[in-house]
Design a protein around this motif. Sequence first.
Motif, PDB file in Angstrom:
ATOM      1  N   THR A   6       0.851  -1.186   0.000  1.00  0.00           N
ATOM      2  CA  THR A   6       0.000   0.000   0.000  1.00  0.00           C
ATOM      3  C   THR A   6       0.886   1.235   0.000  1.00  0.00           C
ATOM      4  OG1 THR A   6      -0.134   0.065   2.426  1.00  0.00           O
ATOM      5  CG2 THR A   6      -1.832  -1.203   1.246  1.00  0.00           C
TER       6      THR A   6
ATOM      7  N   PHE B 175     -11.061   9.126  -4.655  1.00  0.00           N
ATOM      8  CA  PHE B 175      -9.840   8.333  -4.552  1.00  0.00           C
ATOM      9  C   PHE B 175      -8.808   9.020  -3.671  1.00  0.00           C
ATOM     10  CE2 PHE B 175      -5.606   7.124  -5.919  1.00  0.00           C
ATOM     11  CZ  PHE B 175      -5.688   5.744  -5.993  1.00  0.00           C
TER      12      PHE B 175
ATOM     13  N   ARG C 222      -3.677   3.571  -0.397  1.00  0.00           N
ATOM     14  CA  ARG C 222      -4.243   2.832  -1.513  1.00  0.00           C
ATOM     15  C   ARG C 222      -3.260   1.752  -1.974  1.00  0.00           C
ATOM     16  NH1 ARG C 222      -8.742   4.625  -0.163  1.00  0.00           N
ATOM     17  NH2 ARG C 222      -9.623   6.541  -1.083  1.00  0.00           N
TER      18      ARG C 222
ATOM     19  N   LYS D 290     -11.654   1.325   1.727  1.00  0.00           N
ATOM     20  CA  LYS D 290     -11.374   0.626   0.488  1.00  0.00           C
ATOM     21  C   LYS D 290     -12.348   1.058  -0.594  1.00  0.00           C
ATOM     22  CE  LYS D 290      -9.423  -3.496   2.672  1.00  0.00           C
ATOM     23  NZ  LYS D 290      -9.501  -4.979   2.806  1.00  0.00           N
ATOM     24  N   LEU D 291     -11.851   1.064  -1.829  1.00  0.00           N
ATOM     25  CA  LEU D 291     -12.699   1.386  -2.966  1.00  0.00           C
ATOM     26  C   LEU D 291     -13.382   0.120  -3.457  1.00  0.00           C
ATOM     27  CD1 LEU D 291     -10.411   3.771  -5.049  1.00  0.00           C
ATOM     28  CD2 LEU D 291     -12.206   4.386  -3.445  1.00  0.00           C
TER      29      LEU D 291
ATOM     30  N   ASP E 155      -6.482  -0.481  -6.263  1.00  0.00           N
ATOM     31  CA  ASP E 155      -7.318   0.718  -6.215  1.00  0.00           C
ATOM     32  C   ASP E 155      -7.031   1.637  -7.395  1.00  0.00           C
ATOM     33  OD1 ASP E 155      -8.433  -0.158  -3.808  1.00  0.00           O
ATOM     34  OD2 ASP E 155      -6.827   0.783  -2.630  1.00  0.00           O
TER      35      ASP E 155
ATOM     36  N   THR F 280      -8.921   0.269 -10.275  1.00  0.00           N
ATOM     37  CA  THR F 280     -10.335   0.629 -10.166  1.00  0.00           C
ATOM     38  C   THR F 280     -10.566   2.062 -10.604  1.00  0.00           C
ATOM     39  OG1 THR F 280     -10.627  -0.927  -8.332  1.00  0.00           O
ATOM     40  CG2 THR F 280     -12.282   0.803  -8.576  1.00  0.00           C
TER      41      THR F 280
END
Length: 525
Positions: A125, A213, A143, A219-220, A147, A150
């Motif tokens: 991360t 974002f 992130r 979390k996404l 992510d 995404t």
Amino acid sequence: MMGPEAPSGLDPPLPSESSASLPLTSSSPSSSIYHSTVSSNPLLFPSSSSFSSSSSFIDPPSYADAVFRPVEPQNGRNSTSRSSTASSRSGRASTSDYLEITVTDPRKENDYGTSLVPGGSVYFTYHITTRVRVTATAFSVRRRFRDFVTLADRLAESYRGCFIPLRPDKSVVESQVMQKQEFVEHRREALEKYLQRLAAHPVVGRSEELRVFLQEQGKLPLMPTTDVASRMLDGAVRLPWQLFGDRAYGSSAPQEVVQPARGGRDLLRMFKELKQSVSNDWGGTKPLVVEEDKEFLERKERTQELTLQLNATSEQAEELVKAQHDIGETMGELGLALIKLIKLENDEAVHVSQRVGAADTKIVATAAVKASRFYRELNSQTIKHLQETLHEYMGLMLSIRNAFSERSDALLTLQTLLSDLASLHARTERLEAASARVFGRDESRIQRLEEIKKTIIVTEDAKECASREYEKIKENNRNEFERFDKERQDDFLSMLRGLAINQAGYFEKIADVWGTVANETRHYA
């Protein structure tokens, strides 16, 4: 009695230690520029074991007398510093909502919950810090690479036709190199540049997707369209009734047609658009709607030519960087070899002329190392101004090609819907004509006719959505090309000017170095 050495009247005085080497003092305004690199350079600071105690005559060369401040790139996309802002792009600072975006502190973590790997999978991360322009408020989130994927998928779906910067690729050998720190650092830099480019985009930079974002904790969620397996299974479940029924778009909202069929959940639609594509290429009939924007078609052709020229120019830039690197390395090796020669001559010197020759050799050795240093600095500036800008635009060409593909997909969807409508109307006319020739009431024919009319209504709605999406993509293309033309001119002028100034500045300093050598050794002439 005179020995074999030159007459004393021709012997120049030995240079003093202070004149042979000018140390970089802490008060020098340029000392901080070179301190970290110079102190770690074996050519400039050889280890104490390289020389004997009697070789104090050999001092490390200094650059305080020849300093050139390089011209830094004005294009923010070329900046690699963590403190670089997302919007410092050739006078375009006001277009971004973000003052600063940095990606730092890669942290290794384990995924025990969703991983199929025994013991959990390992991933990294990254700590993302953002400062908003209006309020200067700072936001911090963590992130992972998933992510970023995404985010890229969401932006691609929401802003079709825009020249969206490409996200860094996922390395195919990531599992083998994930433990290597240099790979993690390379990815960190790439992700930071990616976010800065997104923030600098006039549309994407102000999007809700990017704001969430960068600012929202947690979390996404993955987009449904990113799950390939569920797309295929869902399409396979729906396929039978679609093949045997009359409705192609009745099972879902008409708005779903604005997304490409290959990313949707409707396998029949994929088959229909594939059939339409083959018909466009090989069929004898012209589609009901075609690409008639001559300006766009000309731009598309010029973009292809620009891509080829950028590739060729980038190859030559790489050759230039390699040549300058080789010259700098060779010059440094020459200086090191001369320094070793000085040590040998100085240790075995018997006559004054030998020590004088060693002193003059030291002047040449120092100049060679100075020139080597300048070549390395020049090369780093050449990479910043020339190579990075060209590579950046080569990536942008891929973004433009993606936008062209999205436009073609939208047009294909519209063509397919118009073809379906023409076919449905023809079926309606045939059924109505057959019903008129039959006495009495044919319930099955009437039922099929009603179903086709309902399908026509749904397909008409889908066609309207597809038409609006196609026009939206065309408008995005026009706006993006206007911005692209302006920014390309500014960036290329900045690139070439920076390249010219740095080439002239560094070569002037190199010439001064060798000019000093020629002046100090003029007595040999």
